[in-house]
Design a protein around this motif. Sequence first.
Motif: not given
Length: 404
Positions: A124-129, A141-145, A216-221
């Motif tokens: 996410g866009t908050d600090f923890r995310g 592994g990828s973020v999506n993994d 969701f691109p680009p971070i999770l794709a």
Amino acid sequence: MATPPISPVTDVLGDNEPQLEDGIALCLSGGGYRAMLFHLGSIWRLAEMGFFDPRDRSANLPDGTTRAIGQIQRISSVSGGSIVSALLGMSWNQIQFGTPGALDRFQKLVVRPICDLSGISLAGTDFRGAVAVIGDILLPGSVNDHVAAAYDKHLYKGATLQALPDAPRFVINASNLQSGALMRFMKPYIRDWRVGEIRDTSKVSLAKAVAASSAFPPILAPATFKFADTDYTPRSGVANFQGPPYTTEPTLADGGVYDNLGLETVYKRYRTLLVSNAGAPFAEQPEVHHDWARLGQRVIELIDNQVGSLRKRLLVQSFQQRARYGAFWDISQAINAFKLSDSLTCPMASTQLLAHLGTDLSAKDAGVRSRLINWGYGIADTAVRAHLDRAAQPAPKFPLPGGV
């Protein structure tokens, strides 16, 4: 021998209106955790109203006529909608809608796990995310993994697409970045109309399908898969696409890239449509950034808004012309626009705050969580009674304390 596929666009925009079946389809849009919780509230109310019971039903339409509309046949979802839809599908046979105790089982098997997940930041866009995403990038592994692994740990527990029920049909949608079409994950098969279909779905996890739908691109794709060319039904796709790398290494992103309403896989088939939209409202921007990154993002937002608006207009027009029946509700709507005097109290100032929450996978506190669920519950109740079934009884109260 499989029949060569026809483009879905031809079905909708060709010379003939598609032949529609009696039956109800539910569409759940994208929008991260915000959408997941909003749709959970809508599903809760629809369950109370008997829409998931295994029986044919009729609706008292706003024009004063009564019409048979059948029973629930399909639940189509993208992104945040797929998170809750997949868990609902996995739990469907245990819940046994229409039998004593079904709503209690629904709360135990679906509501509680979804609420628990919404308290955990995956990205996410908050600090923890942000920390979670950075940490994932540094690991193998990828973020999506890693998102798929989190979904599996907290919700799906190793279940595959075979855990979904035979009926109704659950469709988890992702966008194929190679073919430009939807990749649909279902119990009987996985299908991209251009690339073809895979009949053996026993090795594809629900978590991986949902992670693709919410990539969701680009971070999770992207979400990537490995299949054998022989996994596909011969001649089930288009000749130029049914071969490597389209078949062997599909590269997918959020289903909302193609269709954020989840409407594509139901519009051509079913006469009664219930559509819950929790996508991000389009915001005007008086001062436009000139740097490439933010200017590009603004252009993408504009394109996405126009595509989504066209789909909404097509849907609403089909309701107005009585080509289809059903209801559409949106997280950014004013509940008094439905003009029902017995709606639950949902102040516009409060609902607009909820509508403008981020559409990421960052944690939601207990108060926000309850308000999102109550908002989805309240507007689904109102929309269905205003536009589909005037005989349905109004909800006496919200399911969770605190209102909206």
